[in-house]
Scaffold this motif. Structure first.
Motif, mmCIF file in Angstrom:
data_model
loop_
_atom_site.group_PDB
_atom_site.id
_atom_site.type_symbol
_atom_site.label_atom_id
_atom_site.label_comp_id
_atom_site.label_asym_id
_atom_site.label_seq_id
_atom_site.Cartn_x
_atom_site.Cartn_y
_atom_site.Cartn_z
ATOM 1 N N ILE A 37 0.788 -0.798 -0.120
ATOM 2 C CA ILE A 37 -0.180 0.100 -0.039
ATOM 3 C C ILE A 37 0.968 0.829 0.034
ATOM 4 O O ILE A 37 0.731 2.042 -0.413
ATOM 5 C CB ILE A 37 -0.724 -0.066 1.001
ATOM 6 C CG1 ILE A 37 -1.938 -1.066 1.138
ATOM 7 C CG2 ILE A 37 -1.523 1.389 1.705
ATOM 8 C CD1 ILE A 37 -2.960 -1.451 -0.120
ATOM 9 N N PRO A 38 2.090 1.180 1.313
ATOM 10 C CA PRO A 38 2.714 2.167 1.105
ATOM 11 C C PRO A 38 3.396 3.196 -0.793
ATOM 12 O O PRO A 38 3.321 4.244 -1.344
ATOM 13 C CB PRO A 38 3.604 2.443 1.981
ATOM 14 C CG PRO A 38 3.035 1.386 3.164
ATOM 15 C CD PRO A 38 2.169 0.519 1.683
ATOM 16 N N ILE A 39 4.042 1.508 -1.290
ATOM 17 C CA ILE A 39 4.099 1.609 -2.241
ATOM 18 C C ILE A 39 3.600 2.360 -3.359
ATOM 19 O O ILE A 39 3.815 3.285 -4.260
ATOM 20 C CB ILE A 39 5.310 0.348 -3.159
ATOM 21 C CG1 ILE A 39 6.551 -0.257 -1.632
ATOM 22 C CG2 ILE A 39 5.623 0.704 -4.213
ATOM 23 C CD1 ILE A 39 6.733 -1.197 -2.384
ATOM 24 N N ALA A 40 2.099 1.633 -3.282
ATOM 25 C CA ALA A 40 1.326 2.430 -4.279
ATOM 26 C C ALA A 40 0.647 3.457 -4.571
ATOM 27 O O ALA A 40 0.258 4.225 -5.429
ATOM 28 C CB ALA A 40 0.414 1.342 -4.479
ATOM 29 N N MET A 41 0.702 4.208 -2.448
ATOM 30 C CA MET A 41 0.415 5.478 -2.493
ATOM 31 C C MET A 41 1.455 6.309 -3.757
ATOM 32 O O MET A 41 0.914 7.618 -3.834
ATOM 33 C CB MET A 41 0.307 5.677 -1.562
ATOM 34 C CG MET A 41 -0.644 5.444 -0.926
ATOM 35 S SD MET A 41 -1.157 5.324 0.944
ATOM 36 C CE MET A 41 -1.461 6.771 1.099
ATOM 37 N N VAL A 42 3.065 5.969 -3.162
ATOM 38 C CA VAL A 42 3.778 7.002 -4.120
ATOM 39 C C VAL A 42 4.051 6.664 -5.442
ATOM 40 O O VAL A 42 3.561 7.720 -5.925
ATOM 41 C CB VAL A 42 5.144 5.771 -3.088
ATOM 42 C CG1 VAL A 42 6.631 7.400 -4.024
ATOM 43 C CG2 VAL A 42 5.623 6.833 -1.698
ATOM 44 N N ALA A 43 3.302 6.034 -5.960
ATOM 45 C CA ALA A 43 3.499 5.825 -7.058
ATOM 46 C C ALA A 43 1.949 6.448 -7.255
ATOM 47 O O ALA A 43 2.940 7.238 -8.552
ATOM 48 C CB ALA A 43 3.318 4.013 -7.964
ATOM 49 N N GLY A 57 -2.080 14.661 -5.565
ATOM 50 C CA GLY A 57 -0.875 13.944 -6.140
ATOM 51 C C GLY A 57 0.367 14.476 -4.599
ATOM 52 O O GLY A 57 0.464 13.525 -4.549
ATOM 53 N N TRP A 58 0.475 15.418 -4.144
ATOM 54 C CA TRP A 58 1.704 15.925 -3.673
ATOM 55 C C TRP A 58 1.139 14.668 -2.188
ATOM 56 O O TRP A 58 1.924 14.819 -1.459
ATOM 57 C CB TRP A 58 2.318 17.195 -3.009
ATOM 58 C CG TRP A 58 3.039 17.935 -4.440
ATOM 59 C CD1 TRP A 58 2.860 18.250 -5.175
ATOM 60 C CD2 TRP A 58 4.293 16.960 -4.361
ATOM 61 N NE1 TRP A 58 4.118 18.499 -6.263
ATOM 62 C CE2 TRP A 58 4.668 17.502 -6.057
ATOM 63 C CE3 TRP A 58 4.626 16.535 -3.158
ATOM 64 C CZ2 TRP A 58 5.771 17.750 -5.581
ATOM 65 C CZ3 TRP A 58 6.121 16.360 -4.238
ATOM 66 C CH2 TRP A 58 6.875 16.553 -5.272
ATOM 67 N N LEU A 59 0.251 15.329 -1.478
ATOM 68 C CA LEU A 59 -0.613 14.699 -0.940
ATOM 69 C C LEU A 59 -0.915 12.901 -0.341
ATOM 70 O O LEU A 59 -0.387 12.825 0.368
ATOM 71 C CB LEU A 59 -2.747 15.021 -0.328
ATOM 72 C CG LEU A 59 -2.823 14.580 0.644
ATOM 73 C CD1 LEU A 59 -2.543 15.410 2.201
ATOM 74 C CD2 LEU A 59 -4.861 15.041 0.603
ATOM 75 N N ILE A 60 -0.913 12.722 -1.712
ATOM 76 C CA ILE A 60 -0.853 10.864 -1.590
ATOM 77 C C ILE A 60 0.689 10.572 -1.581
ATOM 78 O O ILE A 60 0.892 9.812 -0.916
ATOM 79 C CB ILE A 60 -1.435 10.421 -2.733
ATOM 80 C CG1 ILE A 60 -3.364 10.681 -2.391
ATOM 81 C CG2 ILE A 60 -1.071 9.262 -3.065
ATOM 82 C CD1 ILE A 60 -3.936 10.238 -3.283
ATOM 83 N N LEU A 61 1.679 11.348 -2.300
ATOM 84 C CA LEU A 61 2.991 10.700 -2.461
ATOM 85 C C LEU A 61 3.561 11.364 -0.961
ATOM 86 O O LEU A 61 4.640 10.433 -0.503
ATOM 87 C CB LEU A 61 3.750 11.952 -3.566
ATOM 88 C CG LEU A 61 5.247 11.204 -3.415
ATOM 89 C CD1 LEU A 61 5.123 10.628 -4.884
ATOM 90 C CD2 LEU A 61 6.047 12.659 -3.752
#
Length: 99
Positions: A37-43, A57-61
């Motif tokens: 999930i964290p890797i998917a959120m960064v992507a 985008g910045w918020l999720i990243l």
């Protein structure tokens, strides 16, 4: 079937859902599921920034990055400890001209 952006997103979401369910049932990937999930959120944050949704985008990243840092805290602490040992040992070496 013609592939477009929404079909690709649908396939990615289905794949992540299957991986999450299999992880909860104890199949495949095991301990690596916590990193999914964290890797998917960064992507997703990165792709959001690239596609013009800068705020979301910045918020999720950012949230995904903090989650990954939390996951890697043990490894980061281990590397900081090794760095301190190496730096401390280098202070014992005599350098020419330094007293």
């Amino acid at each position: 079937m013609k592939m477009n952006g929404s079909n690709g997103l649908a396939l990615i979401l289905i794949a992540f859902g299957v991986l999450i369910i299999l992880g909860k049932l104890g199949f495949i990937l095991g301990p690596l599921m916590g990193y999914l999930i964290p890797i998917a959120m960064v992507a997703l944050g990165y792709f959001g920034i690239r596609n013009g949704s800068r705020f979301w985008g910045w918020l999720i990243l950012t949230v995904g990055s903090f989650a990954l840092i939390g996951k890697f805290a043990g490894i980061i602490g281990f590397l900081v400890g090794i760095g301190l040992i190496v730096y401390g040992a280098s202070l014992f070496k005599k350098r020419p001209g330094v007293y």
